[in-house]
Design a protein around this motif. Structure first.
Motif, PDB file in Angstrom:
ATOM      1  N   ALA A 102       0.967  -1.340  -0.015  1.00 19.73           N
ATOM      2  CA  ALA A 102      -0.049  -0.074   0.065  1.00 19.73           C
ATOM      3  C   ALA A 102       0.909   1.327  -0.027  1.00 19.73           C
ATOM      4  N   VAL A 103       2.014   1.245   0.757  1.00 17.44           N
ATOM      5  CA  VAL A 103       2.853   2.355   0.881  1.00 17.44           C
ATOM      6  C   VAL A 103       3.877   2.262  -0.147  1.00 17.44           C
ATOM      7  N   GLY A 104       4.615   1.193  -0.121  1.00 16.67           N
ATOM      8  CA  GLY A 104       5.818   0.975  -1.031  1.00 16.67           C
ATOM      9  C   GLY A 104       5.782   1.390  -2.318  1.00 16.67           C
ATOM     10  N   GLN A 105       4.441   1.060  -3.090  1.00 14.73           N
ATOM     11  CA  GLN A 105       4.213   1.246  -4.491  1.00 14.73           C
ATOM     12  C   GLN A 105       4.426   2.799  -4.806  1.00 14.73           C
ATOM     13  N   LEU A 106       3.765   3.650  -3.758  1.00 11.53           N
ATOM     14  CA  LEU A 106       3.951   4.858  -3.903  1.00 11.53           C
ATOM     15  C   LEU A 106       5.222   5.575  -3.691  1.00 11.53           C
ATOM     16  N   VAL A 107       6.136   4.905  -2.755  1.00 12.86           N
ATOM     17  CA  VAL A 107       7.277   5.649  -2.582  1.00 12.86           C
ATOM     18  C   VAL A 107       8.173   5.407  -3.789  1.00 12.86           C
ATOM     19  N   GLY A 108       8.159   4.159  -4.154  1.00 15.74           N
ATOM     20  CA  GLY A 108       8.959   3.898  -5.632  1.00 15.74           C
ATOM     21  C   GLY A 108       8.827   4.807  -6.679  1.00 15.74           C
ATOM     22  N   GLN A 109       7.403   5.046  -6.697  1.00 15.25           N
ATOM     23  CA  GLN A 109       6.763   5.874  -7.830  1.00 15.25           C
ATOM     24  C   GLN A 109       7.360   7.374  -7.619  1.00 15.25           C
ATOM     25  N   PHE A 110       7.084   7.917  -6.367  1.00 15.61           N
ATOM     26  CA  PHE A 110       7.485   9.285  -5.960  1.00 15.61           C
ATOM     27  C   PHE A 110       8.862   9.368  -6.295  1.00 15.61           C
ATOM     28  N   ALA A 111       9.590   8.434  -5.910  1.00 15.48           N
ATOM     29  CA  ALA A 111      11.267   8.469  -6.223  1.00 15.48           C
ATOM     30  C   ALA A 111      11.510   8.570  -7.346  1.00 15.48           C
ATOM     31  N   LYS A 112      10.882   7.764  -8.264  1.00 13.39           N
ATOM     32  CA  LYS A 112      11.184   8.006  -9.859  1.00 13.39           C
ATOM     33  C   LYS A 112      10.744   9.289 -10.363  1.00 13.39           C
ATOM     34  N   LEU A 113       9.502   9.774  -9.872  1.00 10.20           N
ATOM     35  CA  LEU A 113       9.417  11.113 -10.400  1.00 10.20           C
ATOM     36  C   LEU A 113      10.307  12.356  -9.927  1.00 10.20           C
ATOM     37  N   HIS A 114      11.117  12.018  -8.783  1.00  5.67           N
ATOM     38  CA  HIS A 114      12.193  12.621  -8.254  1.00  5.67           C
ATOM     39  C   HIS A 114      13.434  12.668  -8.857  1.00  5.67           C
ATOM     40  N   GLY A 115      13.358  11.552 -10.013  1.00  3.66           N
ATOM     41  CA  GLY A 115      14.755  11.658 -10.610  1.00  3.66           C
ATOM     42  C   GLY A 115      15.689  10.732  -9.820  1.00  3.66           C
ATOM     43  N   CYS A 116      15.126   9.705  -9.042  1.00  3.23           N
ATOM     44  CA  CYS A 116      16.076   8.637  -8.153  1.00  3.23           C
ATOM     45  C   CYS A 116      16.025   7.453  -9.014  1.00  3.23           C
ATOM     46  N   HIS A 117      17.118   6.780  -8.609  1.00  6.06           N
ATOM     47  CA  HIS A 117      17.358   5.405  -9.253  1.00  6.06           C
ATOM     48  C   HIS A 117      16.716   4.393  -8.214  1.00  6.06           C
ATOM     49  N   VAL A 118      15.648   3.533  -8.657  1.00  2.53           N
ATOM     50  CA  VAL A 118      14.854   2.859  -7.536  1.00  2.53           C
ATOM     51  C   VAL A 118      14.980   1.387  -7.943  1.00  2.53           C
ATOM     52  N   VAL A 119      15.163   0.687  -6.454  1.00  7.43           N
ATOM     53  CA  VAL A 119      15.047  -0.963  -6.290  1.00  7.43           C
ATOM     54  C   VAL A 119      14.016  -1.076  -5.619  1.00  7.43           C
ATOM     55  N   GLY A 120      13.462  -2.283  -5.877  1.00  5.44           N
ATOM     56  CA  GLY A 120      12.394  -2.506  -4.735  1.00  5.44           C
ATOM     57  C   GLY A 120      12.429  -4.128  -4.716  1.00  5.44           C
ATOM     58  N   SER A 121      12.084  -4.439  -3.093  1.00  7.77           N
ATOM     59  CA  SER A 121      11.858  -5.781  -3.081  1.00  7.77           C
ATOM     60  C   SER A 121      10.224  -6.319  -2.860  1.00  7.77           C
ATOM     61  N   ALA A 122      10.031  -7.513  -3.199  1.00  7.49           N
ATOM     62  CA  ALA A 122       8.622  -7.904  -3.092  1.00  7.49           C
ATOM     63  C   ALA A 122       8.777  -9.480  -3.183  1.00  7.49           C
ATOM     64  N   GLY A 123       7.457 -10.076  -2.618  1.00  8.93           N
ATOM     65  CA  GLY A 123       7.523 -11.667  -2.413  1.00  8.93           C
ATOM     66  C   GLY A 123       6.861 -12.465  -3.353  1.00  8.93           C
ATOM     67  N   SER A 124       6.863 -12.080  -4.661  1.00 13.23           N
ATOM     68  CA  SER A 124       6.533 -13.136  -5.574  1.00 13.23           C
ATOM     69  C   SER A 124       6.854 -12.511  -7.036  1.00 13.23           C
ATOM     70  N   PRO A 125       6.978 -13.528  -8.034  1.00 19.93           N
ATOM     71  CA  PRO A 125       7.380 -12.992  -9.293  1.00 19.93           C
ATOM     72  C   PRO A 125       6.439 -12.236  -9.932  1.00 19.93           C
ATOM     73  N   GLU A 126       5.112 -12.225  -9.614  1.00 18.82           N
ATOM     74  CA  GLU A 126       4.055 -11.530 -10.203  1.00 18.82           C
ATOM     75  C   GLU A 126       4.396  -9.983  -9.776  1.00 18.82           C
TER      76      GLU A 126
END
Lengths: 280, 280
Positions: A102-126
């Motif tokens: 719920a939160v992480g997906q937004l943080v990643g998108q905010f970071a991309k909009l801010h010009g950051c390089h973004v890596v994320g972890s999650a728990g399934s291939p999907e």
């Protein structure tokens, strides 16, 4: 004393963030038919005795369930955690755990909009696929496939990590500490890997906080609700222009809520878990 | 290849903060007979090729050894850590570990001058006595006598902890996390309990950073040396008026330096450990 009666009299519904319509109100700030979001019971009808931290919904040209997510507490949690606490700069290397949540997906998108390089972890291939192809993360990995988080982070974040948005704590945090860049910032939003544990993981690499001059900040979004209007002004245009998207996992009916809650702890949900109780 | 020769050619003296007199200089900022402090070798004569972070000593009406302590790196470490990173307020509950050490003794005195309630831990009854009776700590305890740090802190800091000045890390940090007040600040100056350990202690209570909205900040004093002149202006009058005192443990002669270094890790020294090499 009848202990059974006593027990029953203490029963209260579970509470959580909900979106609701006001059916009746004795409070001057709320009128019949107002749409609101705030903490309600897991029930079809809630009696709200103190509407502190209840917000009236003004914008209805978005899915109302968004007020339990991107336009509600998780949204402002992501916004505050990233912009206010992590002091992001263009080009920063950002890592987000539970990045499809719920939160992480937004943080990643905010970071991309801010010009950051973004890596994320999650728990399934999907989820990894969604991170890369829907949310635009530069890199993503399934932590359940990774036996050594330090090696994983060195592979996906070879330059190190300026900002870690922590939703999980434990072993992932320990590995992040090994990969911090100088003056790194860690926003601690949650530590879901440690909840319901009799014996939490011990974090062993904290002494690197010194040499990396790192900052770790825990926070509760509720203490930043005064910034909610500013957040709404920022996020609504981004939603309407599809510059930020939001993925929800909708369980149908209150009777499926317990299963949905348990599913969060095994990572079964994809995106923000909501429960549709009665469509407004 | 002669490995022994190769080994010998790589030998370098150990380095550390020292107070020295300039015997000769090709640098325009330093002249013969200048007194300086900065990182020198453990040797009678040092060749300084880069005098970055060397400071000329202007005030000689204090013990010169103070420039290895209260008027040098440890002094500015205490000053920055407490005033800049911990954002102290009058009435705050402050806990300092390794409180009798080069930095801790100053943090405790700064906190008392600031109107805080101050508790310190140290490793001997003698040190505990000094904390209470020389440095004016409100409470102090010998951590070696305490089997359960959480219970100890609850006894000595019943109101909880607003500011933790951490010199030791490990199990003490874990216990502090259980006793934080909301919006607590932790300055991580060092984690001496974790150095030289094959397997560091795991810190298990970090998830309390979230609910307490706590901040943890690691730092290196060297990045704050631009504030040294301001610090000197603050500390010199306090020393001269005996509002701040400083305890040193002086080892006599370079030949006793190794023993003094090892002693720090067992806590044998009382106060700032210095080694008198050649009296200037």
């Amino acid at each position: 004393m009848d202990t059974q009666t006593n027990f029953s009299s203490n029963l209260q519904p579970i509470t959580g963030y909900g979106v609701a319509k006001v059916l009746d109100s004795a409070h001057p700030g709320f009128a019949m038919d107002d749409l609101v979001w705030g903490i309600t019971g897991w029930e079809e009808y809630s009696l709200i005795s103190d509407p502190k931290n209840f917000f009236k919904i003004q914008h209805t040209d978005v899915p109302l369930s968004y007020y339990a997510g991107i336009l509600g507490m998780p949204g402002i949690t992501a916004y505050i955690g990233f912009y206010e606490l992590c002091a992001p700069k263009k080009g920063d290397y950002v890592f987000v755990s539970a990045a499809c949540g719920a939160v992480g997906q937004l943080v990643g998108q905010f970071a991309k909009l801010h010009g950051c390089h973004v890596v994320g972890s999650a728990g399934s291939p999907e989820k990894v696929d969604i991170l890369k192809n829907k949310f635009g993360f530069d890199e993503a990995f399934n932590y359940k496939d990774e036996p050594n988080f330090d090696a994983t982070l060195k592979r996906h974040c070879p330059e190190g990590i300026d900002i870690y948005f922590d939703n999980v704590g434990g072993k992932m945090l320990d590995a992040v500490l090994l990969n911090l860049r100088p003056h790194a910032r860690i926003a601690v939003c949650g530590m879901i890997s440690q909840y319901n544990r009799e014996q939490p993981d011990g974090v062993q690499n904290l002494s690197l906080m010194v040499s990396k001059e790192a900052r770790m900040q825990g926070y509760l979004a509720t203490n930043y609700y005064h910034l909610y209007p500013k957040y709404l002004e920022t996020i609504l245009p981004l939603i309407k222009e599809s510059k930020v998207v939001y993925v929800e996992d909708v369980a149908d009916g209150l009777e499926n809520a317990p299963k949905a809650l348990v599913g969060i702890f095994s990572g079964r949900n994809i995106g923000k878990q909501v429960v549709a109780v009665n469509c407004l």
